[in-house]
Design a protein around this motif. Structure first.
Motif, short mmCIF file in Angstrom:
data_model
loop_
_atom_site.label_atom_id
_atom_site.label_comp_id
_atom_site.label_asym_id
_atom_site.label_seq_id
_atom_site.Cartn_x
_atom_site.Cartn_y
_atom_site.Cartn_z
N ARG A 58 0.83 -1.21 0.00
CA ARG A 58 0.00 0.00 0.00
C ARG A 58 0.86 1.26 0.00
O ARG A 58 0.39 2.32 -0.38
N ARG A 59 2.11 1.14 0.47
CA ARG A 59 3.02 2.29 0.54
C ARG A 59 3.89 2.42 -0.71
O ARG A 59 4.73 3.31 -0.79
N ALA A 60 3.72 1.51 -1.67
CA ALA A 60 4.56 1.52 -2.86
C ALA A 60 4.24 2.70 -3.77
O ALA A 60 3.10 3.16 -3.84
N ARG A 61 5.26 3.20 -4.44
CA ARG A 61 5.07 4.21 -5.48
C ARG A 61 4.35 3.58 -6.66
O ARG A 61 3.57 4.23 -7.35
N ALA A 62 4.63 2.29 -6.92
CA ALA A 62 3.99 1.58 -8.02
C ALA A 62 4.12 0.08 -7.80
O ALA A 62 5.04 -0.38 -7.13
N VAL A 63 3.19 -0.65 -8.41
CA VAL A 63 3.28 -2.10 -8.50
C VAL A 63 3.45 -2.44 -9.97
O VAL A 63 2.68 -1.98 -10.82
N VAL A 64 4.48 -3.21 -10.26
CA VAL A 64 4.75 -3.67 -11.62
C VAL A 64 4.22 -5.09 -11.72
O VAL A 64 4.73 -5.99 -11.05
N ARG A 65 3.19 -5.28 -12.52
CA ARG A 65 2.59 -6.62 -12.67
C ARG A 65 3.25 -7.34 -13.84
O ARG A 65 3.31 -6.83 -14.94
N THR A 66 3.74 -8.54 -13.55
CA THR A 66 4.33 -9.39 -14.59
C THR A 66 3.32 -10.47 -14.97
O THR A 66 2.25 -10.57 -14.38
N GLY A 67 3.70 -11.31 -15.90
CA GLY A 67 2.87 -12.45 -16.27
C GLY A 67 3.22 -13.70 -15.49
O GLY A 67 2.74 -14.79 -15.80
N GLU A 68 4.06 -13.54 -14.45
CA GLU A 68 4.50 -14.68 -13.64
C GLU A 68 3.32 -15.37 -12.98
O GLU A 68 2.45 -14.71 -12.40
N CYS A 69 3.29 -16.69 -13.06
CA CYS A 69 2.19 -17.45 -12.45
C CYS A 69 2.68 -18.46 -11.42
O CYS A 69 1.95 -19.39 -11.07
N GLN A 70 3.90 -18.30 -10.93
CA GLN A 70 4.39 -19.09 -9.80
C GLN A 70 4.00 -18.35 -8.53
O GLN A 70 4.16 -17.13 -8.45
N PRO A 71 3.48 -19.04 -7.52
CA PRO A 71 3.03 -18.35 -6.31
C PRO A 71 4.15 -17.64 -5.56
O PRO A 71 5.29 -18.13 -5.52
N TYR A 72 3.81 -16.50 -5.00
CA TYR A 72 4.68 -15.70 -4.12
C TYR A 72 5.90 -15.09 -4.82
O TYR A 72 6.88 -14.74 -4.16
N CYS A 73 5.85 -14.96 -6.12
CA CYS A 73 6.94 -14.30 -6.85
C CYS A 73 6.69 -12.80 -6.84
O CYS A 73 6.26 -12.19 -7.83
N ASN A 74 6.93 -12.22 -5.68
CA ASN A 74 6.73 -10.79 -5.44
C ASN A 74 7.91 -10.27 -4.65
O ASN A 74 8.44 -10.96 -3.79
N ILE A 75 8.30 -9.03 -4.95
CA ILE A 75 9.40 -8.41 -4.23
C ILE A 75 9.12 -6.92 -4.09
O ILE A 75 8.57 -6.29 -5.00
N ALA A 76 9.43 -6.40 -2.92
CA ALA A 76 9.38 -4.96 -2.70
C ALA A 76 10.82 -4.47 -2.69
O ALA A 76 11.63 -4.93 -1.89
N LEU A 77 11.13 -3.57 -3.60
CA LEU A 77 12.46 -2.99 -3.71
C LEU A 77 12.46 -1.64 -3.01
O LEU A 77 11.62 -0.79 -3.32
N ILE A 78 13.39 -1.44 -2.10
CA ILE A 78 13.51 -0.17 -1.39
C ILE A 78 14.66 0.60 -2.03
O ILE A 78 15.80 0.12 -2.07
N ALA A 79 14.34 1.78 -2.55
CA ALA A 79 15.32 2.55 -3.30
C ALA A 79 16.45 3.04 -2.41
O ALA A 79 16.23 3.49 -1.28
N GLY A 80 17.64 2.95 -2.94
CA GLY A 80 18.81 3.48 -2.27
C GLY A 80 19.29 4.72 -2.99
O GLY A 80 18.58 5.30 -3.81
N VAL A 81 20.49 5.13 -2.68
CA VAL A 81 21.11 6.28 -3.35
C VAL A 81 22.44 5.83 -3.95
O VAL A 81 23.04 4.87 -3.50
N THR A 82 22.88 6.56 -4.97
CA THR A 82 24.11 6.18 -5.65
C THR A 82 25.32 6.91 -5.11
O THR A 82 26.42 6.79 -5.63
N PHE A 83 25.13 7.71 -4.06
CA PHE A 83 26.26 8.44 -3.48
C PHE A 83 26.40 8.14 -2.01
O PHE A 83 25.58 7.53 -1.41
#
Length: 134
Positions: A109-134
């Motif tokens: 619910r706190r995500a900037r976006a959800v990217v939906r794939t065509g994956e049909c294996q259960p629980y293939c979900n990941i939340a990526l927390i953005a870092g910084v490059t410096f």
């Protein structure tokens, strides 16, 4: 024309707009998208695009500080788990946190976006927390 692998306009815009700590969820075809969270729907048919390929392309442009998985992915021995472990070991995913699948859906619910794939294996979900490059 871009030189990096990420060509999708919506995904490229999303990654370019991220700040430190922002969340991007990459999910399987069945993951519910919370009301008010942007959906970038890449799903074409069962398995296309798959979860791991989508994740790798996003990682080609996104700096990740940490990631969150539902603990159920470990219990179901998903085929994606080997790739997730390799990406984690190589440092591309940062540290790992595990939540129940229900808690993962609450986090989304706190995500900037959800990217939906065509994956049909259960629980293939990941939340990526953005870092910084410096």
């Amino acid at each position: 024309m871009k030189k990096t692998p990420l060509l999708n306009v919506a995904l490229s815009r999303l990654v370019a707009s991220l700040g430190h700590g922002d969340i991007v969820v990459i999910g399987d075809a069945g993951l519910p998208v919370p009301a008010g969270v942007e959906l970038i729907d890449l799903a074409l048919t069962h398995g296309v695009p798959d979860f791991v390929t989508t994740l790798r392309v996003v990682l080609s442009e996104m700096q990740v500080e940490s990631h969150v998985l539902a603990e159920e992915i470990l219990l179901k021995h998903s085929p994606a788990l080997q790739a997730l472990d390799e990406l984690s070991t190589s440092g591309e995913l940062g540290s790992r946190e595990l939540l129940s699948h229900e808690a993962f859906k609450v986090l989304s619910r706190r995500a900037r976006a959800v990217v939906r794939t065509g994956e049909c294996q259960p629980y293939c979900n990941i939340a990526l927390i953005a870092g910084v490059t410096f």
